[in-house]
Structure formats: structure tokens, C-alpha cells
Design a protein around this motif. Sequence first.
Motif, PDB file in Angstrom:
ATOM      1  N   GLY A 284       0.794  -1.219   0.000  1.00  0.00           N
ATOM      2  CA  GLY A 284       0.000   0.000   0.000  1.00  0.00           C
ATOM      3  C   GLY A 284       0.824   1.265   0.000  1.00  0.00           C
ATOM      4  N   VAL A 285       2.083   1.181  -0.439  1.00  0.00           N
ATOM      5  CA  VAL A 285       2.984   2.329  -0.410  1.00  0.00           C
ATOM      6  C   VAL A 285       2.902   3.090  -1.729  1.00  0.00           C
ATOM      7  N   GLU A 286       2.855   4.391  -1.636  1.00  0.00           N
ATOM      8  CA  GLU A 286       2.718   5.251  -2.800  1.00  0.00           C
ATOM      9  C   GLU A 286       4.027   5.992  -3.084  1.00  0.00           C
ATOM     10  N   PRO A 287       4.392   6.171  -4.352  1.00  0.00           N
ATOM     11  CA  PRO A 287       5.611   6.929  -4.656  1.00  0.00           C
ATOM     12  C   PRO A 287       5.470   8.397  -4.265  1.00  0.00           C
ATOM     13  N   GLU A 288       6.597   9.000  -3.978  1.00  0.00           N
ATOM     14  CA  GLU A 288       6.610  10.368  -3.457  1.00  0.00           C
ATOM     15  C   GLU A 288       5.981  11.372  -4.413  1.00  0.00           C
ATOM     16  N   ASN A 289       6.097  11.140  -5.699  1.00  0.00           N
ATOM     17  CA  ASN A 289       5.566  12.107  -6.661  1.00  0.00           C
ATOM     18  C   ASN A 289       4.040  12.172  -6.657  1.00  0.00           C
ATOM     19  N   LEU A 290       3.388  11.234  -5.976  1.00  0.00           N
ATOM     20  CA  LEU A 290       1.922  11.245  -5.887  1.00  0.00           C
ATOM     21  C   LEU A 290       1.410  11.739  -4.536  1.00  0.00           C
ATOM     22  N   TRP A 291       2.298  12.103  -3.635  1.00  0.00           N
ATOM     23  CA  TRP A 291       1.844  12.594  -2.339  1.00  0.00           C
ATOM     24  C   TRP A 291       0.942  13.813  -2.498  1.00  0.00           C
ATOM     25  N   GLY A 292      -0.015  13.939  -1.584  1.00  0.00           N
ATOM     26  CA  GLY A 292      -0.842  15.134  -1.550  1.00  0.00           C
ATOM     27  C   GLY A 292      -0.076  16.315  -0.995  1.00  0.00           C
ATOM     28  N   ARG A 293      -0.716  17.491  -1.070  1.00  0.00           N
ATOM     29  CA  ARG A 293      -0.048  18.705  -0.605  1.00  0.00           C
ATOM     30  C   ARG A 293      -0.954  19.455   0.358  1.00  0.00           C
ATOM     31  N   LEU A 294      -0.336  20.055   1.360  1.00  0.00           N
ATOM     32  CA  LEU A 294      -1.031  20.786   2.415  1.00  0.00           C
ATOM     33  C   LEU A 294      -0.543  22.232   2.406  1.00  0.00           C
ATOM     34  N   GLY A 295      -1.466  23.159   2.404  1.00  0.00           N
ATOM     35  CA  GLY A 295      -1.053  24.561   2.422  1.00  0.00           C
ATOM     36  C   GLY A 295      -2.227  25.483   2.238  1.00  0.00           C
ATOM     37  N   SER A 296      -1.934  26.746   1.880  1.00  0.00           N
ATOM     38  CA  SER A 296      -2.990  27.733   1.717  1.00  0.00           C
ATOM     39  C   SER A 296      -2.573  28.757   0.668  1.00  0.00           C
ATOM     40  N   GLY A 297      -3.539  29.209  -0.123  1.00  0.00           N
ATOM     41  CA  GLY A 297      -3.331  30.324  -1.025  1.00  0.00           C
ATOM     42  C   GLY A 297      -2.658  30.014  -2.337  1.00  0.00           C
ATOM     43  N   GLU A 298      -2.211  28.786  -2.549  1.00  0.00           N
ATOM     44  CA  GLU A 298      -1.542  28.436  -3.786  1.00  0.00           C
ATOM     45  C   GLU A 298      -2.077  27.114  -4.318  1.00  0.00           C
ATOM     46  N   SER A 299      -1.949  26.919  -5.620  1.00  0.00           N
ATOM     47  CA  SER A 299      -2.381  25.667  -6.228  1.00  0.00           C
ATOM     48  C   SER A 299      -1.331  24.588  -6.030  1.00  0.00           C
TER      49      SER A 299
END
Length: 361
Positions: A284-299
Motif C-alpha cells: 500500500g505504499v505510494e511513490p513520493e511524486n503522488l503525495w498530496g499537498r497541504l497549504g494555503s493560497g496556492e495551487s
Amino acid sequence: MTGTPPGTPFRVGLVGYGLAGSVFHAPLIAATEGLTLDTVVTANPERQQQAAAEFPDVRLAPTPDELWARADELDLIVIASPNKTHVPLATAALKAGLPVVVDKPIAGTAAQARELASLADERGLLLSVFQNRRWDHDFLTLAKLLADGELGDVYRFESRFERWRPQLKGGWRESGDPSEIGGLLYDLGSHVVDQALVLFGPAASVYAESDTRRPGAEADDDTFIALTHQNGVRSHLYASATTAQLGPRFRVLGSAAGYVKYGLDPQEAALREGERPTPGKDWGVEPENLWGRLGSGESPLTGGGRPVPTLPGAYPAYYAAVAAALQGVGENPVTALEAAAALDVLEAAGRSAREGVAVTL
């Protein structure tokens, strides 16, 4: 259930060896310490051959009646047959004195689910529902972000289970016969609704749009559900087979930050390819390039926010929890009453789509 001696694996009878039985249930049962796949029920000769090739020690039976006839030789029944058979088969298994796991949806109505829950309680038997998407990699990651307060107060939860399948595949899942309990509302909708309720609690109102888009289609193949939870969070849930450009699997917007995650959990694809979860092997391990992103104000598509390592998916944890519950050392991982709450929402969504109104629960 028989008095299985301590240390002896619980013997499992699996009803159905189509997609659900062969791809999900059989491999996960076989990989779970404390469980052994004893019998597969299928009348299809090709599926019988497939089961025997994949699990040489398994017994084969053409009908579920053979399981009830030797109930004293089994410890758990798993129902992975078509949706319309879930209630009668679960009822028969419970009346035979056997604990039961039922694939989602457990029933066509919340009332039926609650009746099964009552029967299981009367008999003192486990009745669990296979809501495997609670152990998706992105769901586990989002649950941790929420627990850690990373998003602040959540305003809106967007969840998409979208596919591009312009051609019909046929079969009961695409049937327009209501008795088949087909269509995406009860298929993928069972997952997205369950996840929303687990994350954000009971729904207060439901609005839905449900369409049949593809030529020749009989059942809904493009459905949207909007929930207002009792705590004020709004969930926007999409289930579609007609999405030519896929949106993010999750977009979650809060007072402190947002989390955006593309792509599906890799476990189903791995199981379809014949991979099996084994000790010491990454699962169930996902490659790093598919990780989600957390933040604000930017796409996130332009590098906004910070990447969040996706936790490994953990489908094996469901059957490990079932085994623990059978041993009396753990809780039922997904109860029939939790499934009934999701069915309340699905029934309300069906009414909303038909009548064009919001439905208060």
C-alpha cells in the motif's frame, strides 16, 4: 461458531468468487494470521478452477446451502456475492449460528441492515461490513491530518471516486432492475458516504443529482451527493464512470489550510495484478511524486503547499480486526449499524435525485 481451540485458525467460507471474492476477500483472508480460507462457493466452473489454482487446499461448493449443512465445521462466512443476495445469505448464515462479513452495501435499505444487526445481536454473533476504503492510504493520511489539527476547522470536504468508462461492461452492477441494487450510488457511493460519515459525523441533510449518461445505460453512472453534517461541515461527494478528466481524489478546505490529493489507493491495482500482502514486504505504499499537498493560497499543481507523505494503505488491517473480534480481544471494525447510517444517506440521496429536493435526516 464452533469452539475453535486456541491457536487454531478460524475457518472461513467465502460465498462468491467474482471481482469482490477473488480480488479482495480471498487474498486478504489468506494473508491474515488467525484465518484460513476453507471453502469457496461458486457454481461457475471457470471460477471454481481459478479458486482451486490460487488456493489448492480450498474446498469448493456450488451453493451456500452446503455451508449451512456443515456449519459446525466453519467459524465465519464472508458474503461477496451480488448485492441482492446479501440480506438472504447473511440471514441464513446467522440463523445457522455463524458470524458474518458482508461486502458493501450490506443491504438495499437501512431498515434491512438494522434487522440484520438485531438478528446478529439476538444470536450473539459478529456481523461486520467490508468497508475497505476506510483503510485507503489517502483516507488514513487525511484522518491523521485532521487528528493533528493541521487543517483547523474543516469547512468543506470534497471526495471524488471517478472513472472514465465510456463503454458499458454489462452485468448486474449496471442493471436498471431495482432488485439488483446496482448503479454507482450504491457502489462507489457506499464508499464516499461511509468515509464522509467516519471523518465528520452524522449527516443532517442530503441533496443529490444522479444521472444515467452513457448510451444504453440503465443505472446511474454519474452521481453527486452533498451532505451537511450535524457539525456544519459540508461534504461534496462524486461517483462517476463518465469523467474524461479526473479531479482530485480529495480536496479538503479548512480554516488553517487545505489538503489536495490526486490518484487512487494502489492496493486494488496490486491485488488485481496478483500481488499479496506478506510480512516484511511493502504494501500500500505510494511513490513520493503522488503525495498530496497541504497549504494555503496556492495551487498544489504549481507546487503550492508542502508535500505530505501518504501513509501506507492497510486493507489487511480489516481482516486482522475481524480475527481479533472473533477471538474476543478486539472490536468489530465496521458494524451493521454504521452501514445502516450510510444507507440512510444513500436512500435520502436517491429520493433527493428523483424529486429534486434536499432531504432532512
